[in-house]
Write an enzyme that holds these catalytic residues in place. Structure first.
Site, short mmCIF file in Angstrom:
data_model
loop_
_atom_site.label_atom_id
_atom_site.label_comp_id
_atom_site.label_asym_id
_atom_site.label_seq_id
_atom_site.Cartn_x
_atom_site.Cartn_y
_atom_site.Cartn_z
N TYR A 115 -0.71 8.82 4.01
CA TYR A 115 -1.02 7.37 3.85
C TYR A 115 -0.45 7.06 2.03
CZ TYR A 115 -6.34 7.89 2.43
OH TYR A 115 -6.77 8.14 1.89
N GLU A 116 -0.01 5.71 2.01
CA GLU A 116 1.20 5.52 0.68
C GLU A 116 2.02 6.46 0.64
OE1 GLU A 116 -0.54 2.34 -0.17
OE2 GLU A 116 -2.31 2.77 1.02
N GLY A 117 2.88 6.37 1.40
CA GLY A 117 3.75 7.31 0.94
C GLY A 117 3.62 8.65 1.24
#
Lengths: 596, 596
Positions: free
Chosen positions: A438-440
């Protein structure tokens, strides 16, 4: 399994690697000396150990549920959040004008590590809320800031980030959620967002959703995406709460881990449109999003260290207690605690060295960000900003992969007991697995490192870091002892590999992008290991000074041993990374996609 | 998520690397040519794809339960087990005199891979039963064999292995379960065993427990452990079932994975003593146990490849479908399937290369075991046995760690979807995590590699393998092309590192055991990578011949690319392993146990 905050190591990093003294000379940080840091960290440790950590296992067993469209969080979460907010922990880093404590990021990062070690699921709510606060503070209108920021900083309300849609994950150009401009300047929002962390909950009376959507008639792709604020409950002119807005949690995901953190599918506008407010200007949403994403990426890197630290503590405790097997050197006739077996020690050292290296990276990066925001000299600000930006993909990419490795080692130290859920080791392993996603994802971080952080400035920042590392090597050369020599050799080997790779990436990045990006994650790993190893080497120099003065022997000797382990066992991989990147692209790309 | 058995790769390995033609010249294997193998594998594939694979996800959602002392398995398991047994799949490798098919281990291993890919939890029942069959066949009395073996081979009954106790896991010297000799020559058993896979279930009407216990008055430690057979239901003189024996499942574990496989705490003798029968002689239990353990260790290595294969298939399918992001080389204006992104390809190649390398290792080891058991020449038997024994810790240790890595990569390929349980990727990741633990952890395997497999013969077997590898390098030198050159360089580099380490282990193993064992797992990894890379190099030679004849282009080109990837990306780590082992022990052991 109890959690004991690693206060001593955090303060060592803050004082000696992050250089808190220098930060305390910056405007607004005058009160943030080492005594303040120690006092804040001690209080934070106590709170997280006593109040937050005990909810970790129970939240995993009793995840958040969605009943009749309303999310009910795990037992105890509501009260704990209230206490957490009332004690001011949500506002450590936020500006005093909105009720925050305005402390440096180095202190904020340490507090963040502790709450995440105590309970990753609990901490996530604040992590996302912080992103919303950052975006509103940066680009929200004056009226928005006045209405919302105090309540978000105090924890009366929370904020969320709504980016992902079923067809738009890493690729936000595919966002379809739409916004219709109304005559009064507000918007109506329609569409579905998925994977929304704390998209709904019962911790607070209101939730402020920051979301990306496309205004009718906007350009295709990323240039047509705007950012909106959509409150769960509408806020009236006097600041009091009004009607329920047309946004609802449609379902919760059944996840591998972080189960106490509700992950919602959010429906906007099923009943006529959700009322929303444009943030900043139309079609600049992605730019704003990257601002909040950057702060979230740092925070997720902290989560990697945090979950690893919790797992490490459990592994040490178990290895010290569990009696099994005779020592290979025959030093005892009967069975001994498994911490006396060399391979168990190797695993504990792998865990410890990787954690301490990543923690040092976080603290040093936090200090750079503090300097980049506040230093009076524009040149310093710019250099520190470039340094921080270079570290960010390493923090998000490398520290989170580390979290997965270390929680896996904790299971291995436990043997069969590690596979039994009651032991708790499995939960850390499950929880950690989301962090490199998550978040990239790690690949997205690696792309960022290659493209925006290396090719764009022709490798200048990368080479500047290598030059600093070379200085540390020179300092190590002045020291006696096998550890300093071994660390120096490891650093030199790794730095040279890194420089070779940087040159290759800069030279080939635009001509042979497939080949260069095929090595992007090994490059990220190489860079992450080099920086972590370098900072541990700096820690070794500090520890060596303490030892020369005869101070704090056990801690400082362990610091030296840890730096040495990292050099001998982790930096030793540098040649392999270099080989893969420079000579391995053809075999990555040899099989055509349809022939897999 | 469907499963499609990798028949082509299995048959390629069986024919070209394991040398089935030569095995078919051995006594008893006359009918086991490649046509037989192909026919058996095709039928086995169909059965596992259609009958067993569909129960995998449902078994995870609805684990086995214990109600009123009786274990109820997951929905569909009972009928599937019946079909599996009736089709004869339990007996593929077992001797014809007990109703088995008596096929070579190379064919058995391929069948085992398929059922484990289809459903690890289901396959475990047979895996443990096989161990009991092997022990009974080897050391059981004639009467025992007549009474029990037909029913175990046919699947009318199943067998278990009862070794672990709360205080005795890796260290069986601590076993406390006790046996009291009765006047009629039988024994009464008392005590608690934990982690007993399929310790109770409803798949069959009887269960035959093989267990380790201590006869009253036996010596302390491992020299006082005997092996007993304790049937769940007593068997009368005419072979029919009589009374329920005094052994019961007291509880089931709540595990991270393999949830459809019941893991029981077994209570013996709570009501006067469980009736048991000595197997072989008193106090030789550990020796017998190692016989069944060896077969189980091989089988768990197969599980590592099996779960990795299932995860790989899912990753390829998702990467081919999921559209996200523009290509870095600008070859498309819009978003493309993620398999076109270089880092996704790197992940798929990591998965593929590691799986194919480990599969080759399993097949070649199986052939060695077949030769070791049946070759007419005692010298050949001995050499093949030594080779097989050397590979066994690599198979158990390296192939299972590989299974964890590859199932983790599958989650990463899936991004956020990988973290959602419905996707199924998380189950493979959870299931795989037990594999480097049960039947001897990776550290236990590494100890075996260092002590019994390297130091004991002064490194002779290790050097003999290196000499074979050198021959393969010489053959590669005769071939054109970048792939052969790159693989040859990778092998030479890795082989030299291996030889350096072997010399160090032999030289220092008894004088500096702590230092040598501190590098035991890196040594196991180095050896595992070298052998897997070598066998892929041999596969490259075969593929090169096919390509020269213009045959089977796509498959053979992929084989070449996979061997090359392994050399460039995996064998490249050899220098780092060597460095860690030869120069990294001091830092592993520097911090005293009490200072962690």
């Amino acid at each position: 399994m109890t959690y004991v905050a690693p206060l001593k190591d955090l303060l060592f990093n803050i004082e000696h690697l992050a250089g808190l003294d220098e930060l305390a000379r910056l405007d607004g940080f005058e009160d943030a000396g080492i005594e303040t840091a120690a006092a804040v960290l001690e209080e934070c440790a106590r709170f997280n150990e006593e109040v937050i950590a005990p909810l970790n296992a129970s939240g995993d067993r009793e995840p958040a549920t969605l009943v009749d469209g309303v999310v009910k969080t795990s037992p105890g979460m509501r009260q704990a959040f209230r206490q957490y907010a009332e004690a001011g922990w949500l506002g450590v880093q936020h500006p005093p004008e909105y009720g925050g404590q305005g402390l440096p990021k180095v202190i904020g990062a340490a507090c963040s590590e502790m709450v995440n070690s105590a309970n990753l699921s609990f901490a996530l709510c604040a992590l996302l809320s912080d992103g919303a606060i950052a975006a509103l503070a940066a680009v929200g209108s004056e009226a928005m800031r006045q209405t919302y920021l105090h309540k978000l900083v105090s924890g009366q309300w929370t904020g969320t980030m709504n980016l992902t849609e079923p067809q738009a994950g890493s690729d936000l150009s595919l966002v379809r959620t739409r916004a219709e401009r109304q005559q009064d300047g507000t918007y109506k929002l329609f569409g579905t967002k998925i994977f929304i962390t704390y998209g709904d909950h019962d911790l607070t009376e209101n939730i402020v959703h920051l979301m990306l959507a496309r205004v009718a008639g906007a350009p295709e792709g990323i240039k047509g995406i705007s950012m909106f604020m959509v409150p769960k409950v509408l806020v009236q002119a006097d600041g009091s709460l009004g009607e329920r807005n047309d946004v609802r949690a449609a379902s919760l995901e059944h996840k591998l881990g972080i189960k106490a953190s509700p992950t919602a599918v959010m429906q906007y506008g099923d009943h006529g449109g959700a009322a929303g407010y444009l943030i900043g200007e139309e079609n600049r949403g992605l730019e704003y999003m990257f601002q909040m994403m950057n702060s979230a990426r740092f925070a997720v890197g902290v989560q990697g260290v945090a979950i690893a630290e919790r797992a490490y503590q459990q592994a040490v405790a178990y290895a010290s207690e569990r009696v099994q097997g005779r020592p290979v050197d025959g030093s005892a006739a009967g069975s001994v605690a498994i911490i006396r077996h060399p391979d168990v020690r190797r695993m504990l050292m792998e865990m410890r060295a990787r954690i301490e290296g990543c923690r040092a990276m976080l603290q040093v990066a936090a200090a750079a960000d503090d300097q980049a925001c506040r230093h009076p000299d524009a040149g310093v600000r710019q250099a520190q900003h470039a340094f921080y930006e270079f570290l960010l993909p390493l923090i998000k990419g490398y520290c989170t992969e580390m979290g997965v490795q270390v929680t896996s080692l904790n299971i291995q130290v436990h043997g069969g007991m590690g596979f039994i859920e009651e032991t708790g080791a499995a939960q850390y392993y499950r929880d950690a697995r989301i962090l490199p996603i998550y978040e990239g994802t790690t690949a997205i971080q690696a792309n960022d490192l290659v493209g925006r952080k290396t090719i764009r400035d022709g490798g200048a920042t990368a080479r500047a870091i290598a030059a600093q590392i070379e200085q540390t090597e020179a300092q190590l050369a002045q020291r006696d002892g096998a550890a300093a020599a071994s660390v120096r050799a490891g650093l030199a080997h790794s730095r040279q590999a890194f420089l070779d790779v940087v040159e290759y990436v800069v030279r080939e990045g635009t001509q042979a992008p497939n080949a260069v990006y095929a090595g992007s994650v090994p490059y990220l790993t190489l860079a992450g290991e080099l920086v972590a190893g370098w900072l541990l080497a700096r820690a070794l120099l500090v520890a060596d000074d303490y030892l020369a003065r005869g101070e704090d022997k056990a801690f400082m000797e362990a610091k030296v041993a840890t730096a040495r382990f990292f050099a001998e066992h982790v930096l030793a991989q540098a040649g392999a990374h270099r080989h893969r990147i420079l000579h391995g692209a053809d075999s990555v790309l040899a099989i055509a996609p349809e022939l897999f």
